[in-house]
Write a protein that holds these residues in place. Sequence first.
Motif, PDB file in Angstrom:
ATOM      1  N   HIS A   1      98.842 -71.858 -32.964  1.00  0.00           N
ATOM      2  CA  HIS A   1      98.009 -71.395 -31.870  1.00  0.00           C
ATOM      3  C   HIS A   1      98.843 -71.208 -30.597  1.00  0.00           C
ATOM      4  O   HIS A   1      98.705 -70.221 -29.877  1.00  0.00           O
TER       5      HIS A   1
ATOM      6  N   HIS B   1      99.547 -67.987 -27.899  1.00  0.00           N
ATOM      7  CA  HIS B   1      99.473 -68.033 -26.439  1.00  0.00           C
ATOM      8  C   HIS B   1     100.790 -67.579 -25.817  1.00  0.00           C
ATOM      9  O   HIS B   1     100.807 -66.805 -24.862  1.00  0.00           O
TER      10      HIS B   1
ATOM     11  N   HIS C   1      91.512 -63.027 -30.266  1.00  0.00           N
ATOM     12  CA  HIS C   1      91.989 -64.401 -30.186  1.00  0.00           C
ATOM     13  C   HIS C   1      90.804 -65.373 -30.065  1.00  0.00           C
ATOM     14  O   HIS C   1      90.770 -66.403 -30.725  1.00  0.00           O
TER      15      HIS C   1
ATOM     16  N   ASP D   1      90.458 -69.198 -31.448  1.00  0.00           N
ATOM     17  CA  ASP D   1      89.765 -70.208 -30.640  1.00  0.00           C
ATOM     18  C   ASP D   1      88.510 -70.723 -31.341  1.00  0.00           C
ATOM     19  O   ASP D   1      88.057 -71.836 -31.075  1.00  0.00           O
TER      20      ASP D   1
ATOM     21  N   GLU E   1      93.220 -75.471 -23.182  1.00  0.00           N
ATOM     22  CA  GLU E   1      92.791 -75.291 -24.568  1.00  0.00           C
ATOM     23  C   GLU E   1      93.658 -76.119 -25.520  1.00  0.00           C
ATOM     24  O   GLU E   1      93.164 -76.715 -26.474  1.00  0.00           O
TER      25      GLU E   1
HETATM   26 FE   LIG Z   1      93.552 -69.885 -27.642  1.00  0.00          FE
END
Ligand SMILES: [Fe+2]
Length: 132
Positions: free
Chosen positions: A77, A81, A117, A122, A62
């Motif tokens: 981001h 994670h 998320h 995302d 990602e």
């Molecule tokens: Fe993500």
Amino acid sequence: MDYIKWDDSYSVGINLIDNQHKKLIRILNKVIEHSEMDVRSKVVAEVLTEMTSYASYHFESEEKYLVKLGKEELDLHRKEHQFFLKETAEFCFETMNNKQTLPKEVKVFLRRWLLNHILKSDMKLKNLKIDE
Ligand SMILES: [Fe+2]
């Protein structure tokens, strides 16, 4: 706890990422399915390992797309994670050492984190218009 069902509203418009999210949901459902079992059983250990290793593999793929959103977005981001991986490592350790079965709050955390998320962070991938 109910199993998680894929919904088209989770799609970020990139097939590779959608498929990885579907697989993560399947793994999470396996965690839910085995959550009444003794955490010292081989199958629970395998499912938890599968979840953490697949999550980190998925986050890496990602992040290759997220670079295109700029450094600031990528850093924010990435922190999310890393938070997930740190929390899951901690609860796996805590559960294996002190619990009999997977605590409900862990399942709630996993489910809530993943769906929030996908739907909030995302979803920013949707603006990228990537040709795969
Ligand atoms: Fe993500």
